[in-house]
Design a protein around this motif. Structure first.
Motif, mmCIF file in Angstrom:
data_model
loop_
_atom_site.group_PDB
_atom_site.id
_atom_site.type_symbol
_atom_site.label_atom_id
_atom_site.label_comp_id
_atom_site.label_asym_id
_atom_site.label_seq_id
_atom_site.Cartn_x
_atom_site.Cartn_y
_atom_site.Cartn_z
ATOM 1 N N THR A 134 0.851 -1.166 0.000
ATOM 2 C CA THR A 134 0.000 0.000 0.000
ATOM 3 C C THR A 134 0.897 1.230 0.000
ATOM 4 N N GLY A 138 -1.391 5.212 3.223
ATOM 5 C CA GLY A 138 -2.387 4.157 3.423
ATOM 6 C C GLY A 138 -1.957 3.182 4.505
ATOM 7 N N ARG A 141 -2.381 4.822 7.838
ATOM 8 C CA ARG A 141 -3.812 4.865 8.168
ATOM 9 C C ARG A 141 -4.294 3.500 8.666
ATOM 10 N N GLU A 142 -3.887 2.422 7.975
ATOM 11 C CA GLU A 142 -4.279 1.071 8.402
ATOM 12 C C GLU A 142 -3.798 0.770 9.815
#
Length: 191
Positions: A134, A138, A141-142
Motif C-alpha cells: 500500500t 495508506g 492509516r491502516e
C-alpha cells in the motif's frame, strides 16, 4: 391384524412413547410378550449450561484472547518495520521504528502473561502474515485504525477478565494502543 396407534404430533410425552414401544415390541417378538431389553428414559437435564465455567475453561479463554492479541502485535511489528523502511531517514522514521520495537515488547508481555496462566511458552518467530502493499499514507492509516481496534479490544478483554493482574495488563495495553494511535495521527499530520 392388530393396529398400532401412532402418537399424535405434539404428544411427545414419555408415557405415550413407552406404551407405543411396548406395543411394537409385542408384535415383533414371537413369544408375544416379555419385557423389552430397551427402556426409554427421559433425557437428563443439562446442568452444565447453568453452571459457571470452570477454571480450565477460563484459562483457555484468557489464553486464547492473549494469543490472538500476541499474533496481532507480531503482525504490527512487521508492518511498522516495513513502514519504517519506507520512511527511511525522513522525519517520522525514527518514531515508526520505535512503534515496531514497542510492538515486539508488547508481544513478549502477552507471551509471558499466557505462560503464567497455562505454563506453555508461545512466541512464534514468524507471525505468518504478509505485509500488504500500500502507499505510505495508506499503511499509516491502516495501522492507526488497527491501534484503535486494539484499544477497544483490550478494554473489552479487561472487562471480561476475572483476574485483577490480567485486567491491569489489558488496560495498560489499551493505553499503549491509544498512545500509538495518537503518534500515528501526529505523524500523518506532519507528512
Amino acid at each position: 391384524m392388530e393396529t398400532v396407534q401412532m402418537p399424535q404430533s405434539g404428544t411427545d410425552r414419555p408415557e405415550d412413547e413407552r406404551a407405543l414401544f411396548r406395543q411394537v415390541w409385542q408384535r415383533v417378538t414371537e413369544s408375544g410378550g416379555g419385557e423389552s431389553p430397551i427402556e426409554v428414559l427421559p433425557a437428563p437435564v443439562q446442568e452444565r449450561a447453568l453452571a459457571a465455567p470452570d477454571e480450565g475453561e477460563r484459562v483457555e479463554r484468557c489464553c486464547g484472547e492473549l494469543r490472538a492479541a500476541l499474533g496481532e502485535a507480531l503482525l504490527a511489528a512487521v508492518d511498522y518495520a516495513a513502514l519504517a523502511r519506507r520512511l527511511g531517514n525522513r522525519p517520522g522514521g525514527r518514531q515508526v521504528r520505535g512503534l515496531s520495537a514497542a510492538a515486539r515488547r508488547r508481544s513478549k508481555r502477552l507471551a509471558v502473561a499466557c505462560f503464567l496462566l497455562d505454563g506453555v511458552w508461545y512466541l512464534p518467530q514468524n507471525p505468518g502474515g504478509q505485509s500488504r502493499e500500500t502507499t505510505l499514507m495508506g499503511g499509516l492509516r491502516e495501522r492507526y485504525l488497527a491501534e484503535r481496534r486494539s484499544e477497544e479490544g483490550c478494554r473489552s478483554a479487561a472487562a471480561r477478565s476475572g483476574d485483577g493482574d490480567l485486567a491491569n495488563l489489558w488496560l495498560d495495553l489499551a493505553a499503549e494502543s491509544r498512545e500509538n494511535a495518537q503518534t500515528l495521527r501526529r505523524l500523518l499530520e506532519e507528512l
